[in-house]
Design a protein around this motif. Structure first.
Motif, mmCIF file in Angstrom:
data_model
loop_
_atom_site.group_PDB
_atom_site.id
_atom_site.type_symbol
_atom_site.label_atom_id
_atom_site.label_comp_id
_atom_site.label_asym_id
_atom_site.label_seq_id
_atom_site.Cartn_x
_atom_site.Cartn_y
_atom_site.Cartn_z
ATOM 1 N N GLY A 100 0.815 -1.204 0.000
ATOM 2 C CA GLY A 100 0.000 0.000 0.000
ATOM 3 C C GLY A 100 0.851 1.257 0.000
ATOM 4 N N MET A 101 1.928 1.241 0.791
ATOM 5 C CA MET A 101 2.832 2.397 0.826
ATOM 6 C C MET A 101 3.550 2.555 -0.517
ATOM 7 S SD MET A 101 4.498 2.389 4.650
ATOM 8 C CE MET A 101 5.287 0.781 4.463
ATOM 9 N N ALA A 102 3.992 1.436 -1.093
ATOM 10 C CA ALA A 102 4.731 1.496 -2.351
ATOM 11 C C ALA A 102 3.856 1.912 -3.520
ATOM 12 C CB ALA A 102 5.380 0.144 -2.637
ATOM 13 N N SER A 103 2.559 1.643 -3.425
ATOM 14 C CA SER A 103 1.651 1.921 -4.540
ATOM 15 C C SER A 103 0.849 3.206 -4.349
ATOM 16 C CB SER A 103 0.676 0.745 -4.706
ATOM 17 O OG SER A 103 -0.140 0.599 -3.547
ATOM 18 N N GLY A 104 1.180 3.972 -3.328
ATOM 19 C CA GLY A 104 0.441 5.210 -3.091
ATOM 20 C C GLY A 104 -0.978 4.992 -2.613
ATOM 21 N N GLY A 105 -1.200 3.885 -1.893
ATOM 22 C CA GLY A 105 -2.519 3.634 -1.315
ATOM 23 C C GLY A 105 -3.405 2.731 -2.139
ATOM 24 N N ALA A 106 -2.846 2.070 -3.158
ATOM 25 C CA ALA A 106 -3.667 1.172 -3.989
ATOM 26 C C ALA A 106 -4.038 -0.108 -3.259
ATOM 27 C CB ALA A 106 -2.938 0.844 -5.284
ATOM 28 N N VAL A 107 -3.356 -0.376 -2.145
ATOM 29 C CA VAL A 107 -3.638 -1.576 -1.357
ATOM 30 C C VAL A 107 -3.904 -1.170 0.086
ATOM 31 C CG1 VAL A 107 -2.786 -3.832 -0.583
ATOM 32 C CG2 VAL A 107 -2.043 -2.910 -2.803
ATOM 33 N N THR A 108 -4.976 -1.693 0.649
ATOM 34 C CA THR A 108 -5.275 -1.498 2.065
ATOM 35 C C THR A 108 -5.502 -2.871 2.688
ATOM 36 O OG1 THR A 108 -7.629 -1.166 1.542
ATOM 37 C CG2 THR A 108 -6.263 0.809 1.806
ATOM 38 N N VAL A 109 -5.260 -2.974 4.003
ATOM 39 C CA VAL A 109 -5.378 -4.270 4.656
ATOM 40 C C VAL A 109 -5.879 -4.075 6.074
ATOM 41 C CG1 VAL A 109 -2.928 -4.208 5.339
ATOM 42 C CG2 VAL A 109 -4.137 -6.408 5.252
ATOM 43 N N GLU A 110 -6.688 -5.011 6.552
ATOM 44 C CA GLU A 110 -7.177 -4.961 7.927
ATOM 45 C C GLU A 110 -7.355 -6.371 8.458
ATOM 46 O OE1 GLU A 110 -11.146 -3.374 8.407
ATOM 47 O OE2 GLU A 110 -11.846 -4.309 6.541
ATOM 48 N N LEU A 111 -7.348 -6.473 9.780
ATOM 49 C CA LEU A 111 -7.621 -7.735 10.461
ATOM 50 C C LEU A 111 -9.088 -7.760 10.845
ATOM 51 C CD1 LEU A 111 -4.510 -7.908 12.843
ATOM 52 C CD2 LEU A 111 -4.784 -9.003 10.602
ATOM 53 N N VAL A 112 -9.778 -8.843 10.521
ATOM 54 C CA VAL A 112 -11.214 -8.955 10.785
ATOM 55 C C VAL A 112 -11.488 -10.289 11.467
ATOM 56 C CG1 VAL A 112 -11.751 -7.530 8.773
ATOM 57 C CG2 VAL A 112 -11.727 -10.028 8.546
ATOM 58 N N SER A 113 -12.708 -10.446 11.952
ATOM 59 C CA SER A 113 -13.152 -11.742 12.470
ATOM 60 C C SER A 113 -14.611 -11.936 12.094
ATOM 61 C CB SER A 113 -12.977 -11.829 13.994
ATOM 62 O OG SER A 113 -14.026 -11.171 14.668
ATOM 63 N N ALA A 114 -15.081 -13.159 12.187
ATOM 64 C CA ALA A 114 -16.478 -13.437 11.877
ATOM 65 C C ALA A 114 -17.409 -12.748 12.860
ATOM 66 C CB ALA A 114 -16.724 -14.946 11.878
ATOM 67 N N GLU A 115 -16.927 -12.554 14.093
ATOM 68 C CA GLU A 115 -17.765 -11.995 15.164
ATOM 69 C C GLU A 115 -17.726 -10.489 15.233
ATOM 70 O OE1 GLU A 115 -16.557 -16.072 15.694
ATOM 71 O OE2 GLU A 115 -15.315 -14.261 15.601
ATOM 72 N N GLY A 116 -16.775 -9.856 14.553
ATOM 73 C CA GLY A 116 -16.645 -8.409 14.622
ATOM 74 C C GLY A 116 -15.416 -8.002 15.409
ATOM 75 N N PRO A 117 -15.312 -6.708 15.770
ATOM 76 C CA PRO A 117 -14.137 -6.225 16.493
ATOM 77 C C PRO A 117 -13.950 -6.965 17.818
ATOM 78 C CG PRO A 117 -15.431 -4.380 15.670
ATOM 79 C CD PRO A 117 -16.263 -5.616 15.471
ATOM 80 N N ARG A 118 -12.774 -7.506 18.029
ATOM 81 C CA ARG A 118 -12.466 -8.192 19.277
ATOM 82 C C ARG A 118 -10.991 -8.556 19.323
ATOM 83 N NH1 ARG A 118 -12.540 -14.121 19.380
ATOM 84 N NH2 ARG A 118 -12.828 -15.005 17.299
ATOM 85 N N ASP A 119 -10.493 -8.836 20.514
ATOM 86 C CA ASP A 119 -9.150 -9.384 20.673
ATOM 87 C C ASP A 119 -9.238 -10.891 20.430
ATOM 88 O OD1 ASP A 119 -7.951 -6.940 21.343
ATOM 89 O OD2 ASP A 119 -8.536 -7.155 23.439
ATOM 90 N N VAL A 120 -8.442 -11.374 19.501
ATOM 91 C CA VAL A 120 -8.498 -12.784 19.129
ATOM 92 C C VAL A 120 -7.202 -13.447 19.595
ATOM 93 C CG1 VAL A 120 -8.883 -14.435 17.270
ATOM 94 C CG2 VAL A 120 -9.827 -12.113 17.099
ATOM 95 N N VAL A 121 -7.346 -14.494 20.398
ATOM 96 C CA VAL A 121 -6.186 -15.181 20.951
ATOM 97 C C VAL A 121 -5.679 -16.224 19.956
ATOM 98 C CG1 VAL A 121 -5.291 -16.559 22.863
ATOM 99 C CG2 VAL A 121 -7.059 -14.841 23.285
ATOM 100 N N SER A 122 -4.389 -16.149 19.660
ATOM 101 C CA SER A 122 -3.788 -17.095 18.723
ATOM 102 C C SER A 122 -3.471 -18.405 19.426
ATOM 103 C CB SER A 122 -2.503 -16.494 18.134
ATOM 104 O OG SER A 122 -1.445 -16.564 19.092
ATOM 105 N N GLY A 123 -2.929 -19.340 18.678
ATOM 106 C CA GLY A 123 -2.510 -20.605 19.258
ATOM 107 C C GLY A 123 -1.048 -20.614 19.648
ATOM 108 N N THR A 124 -0.410 -19.443 19.635
ATOM 109 C CA THR A 124 1.014 -19.326 19.934
ATOM 110 C C THR A 124 1.226 -18.551 21.229
ATOM 111 O OG1 THR A 124 1.546 -19.339 17.559
ATOM 112 C CG2 THR A 124 3.263 -18.563 19.066
ATOM 113 N N GLY A 125 1.347 -19.270 22.328
ATOM 114 C CA GLY A 125 1.679 -18.645 23.598
ATOM 115 C C GLY A 125 0.705 -17.606 24.100
ATOM 116 N N GLY A 126 -0.544 -17.677 23.674
ATOM 117 C CA GLY A 126 -1.536 -16.724 24.135
ATOM 118 C C GLY A 126 -1.441 -15.356 23.488
#
Length: 220
Positions: free
Chosen positions: A27-53
């Motif tokens: 996104g930075m290299a392309s002047g904003g042509a790419v955007t990215v976000e973290l999502v979940s099926a349930e909506g905004p929340r803290d999601v615990v991974s399987g790696t050491g909590g």
């Protein structure tokens, strides 16, 4: 191009963060042509991974109708027996199997039905739609420990680092998230942007991207 990286309980952080950083840098290299976000099926929340909590924050709900890329990571934890999805221990097969009891499969089904959505997975992420019966007959890859299960679901399992099956692009082992992200940047945005990010990360993509085109090899 907007990228939604889907978090679920027990996800593998590297599966998510490696492509996140690739797309963010793209996104930075392309002047904003790419955007990215973290999502979940349930909506905004803290999601615990399987790696050491370790937790990551999903900032929005997965929108399966939004044009762009929907990317599903795999899970992290003890490998366990891929056939023992009812095991009480939080093994990788158990964590992946639990997603089938959430609203995620229905959302992924809707995303796969959208003509302007590119569906991508990293590592065991391909097993979630596979076990849900969403990609039967398609070509895909996953971590080498899950290839038999992928094949058993009716998916054509391909032992390649990245497999391009049109609107379904899958990566193999955990670090393949870097290669998959760079490939999607090249395919969707352009090779110069992908090359700039590759140089920034001092990482060279490995292997040939497998596509179901051209003559089939003989004598192997």
């Amino acid at each position: 191009m907007h990228v939604q990286i889907v978090l679920f309980d027990g996800f593998d952080p590297l599966d998510a963060i490696a492509p996140f950083e690739v797309f963010h840098a793209g996104g930075m290299a392309s002047g904003g042509a790419v955007t990215v976000e973290l999502v979940s099926a349930e909506g905004p929340r803290d999601v615990v991974s399987g790696t050491g909590g370790l937790s990551l924050r999903a900032t929005a709900a997965l929108d399966p109708t939004r044009a762009g890329v929907v990317l599903v990571p795999g899970a992290a934890g003890p490998i366990g027996d891929i056939s023992e999805v009812d095991n009480s221990e939080d093994t990788i097969p158990v964590l992946l199997g639990r997603t089938l009891e959430t609203s995620l499969p229905a959302l992924l089904k809707e995303a796969l039905a959208q003509p302007d959505v590119l569906f991508a997975t990293v590592c065991g992420g391909s097993l979630i739609p596979a076990m849900a019966g969403l990609i039967e007959g398609r070509h895909a890859t996953t971590h080498h420990g899950g290839m038999d299960l992928l094949d058993a679901t009716g998916v054509h399992a391909v032992p390649a680092r990245v497999v391009d099956d049109g609107d379904l692009v899958t990566g193999a082992g955990v670090t393949s998230g870097l290669d998959l992200g760079l490939y999607l940047l090249e395919r969707e945005i352009g090779p110069q942007i992908a090359h700039a990010v590759e140089e920034l990360f001092a990482h060279e993509r490995r292997g040939v991207v497998w596509r179901n085109t051209g003559p089939q090899p003989a004598g192997f």
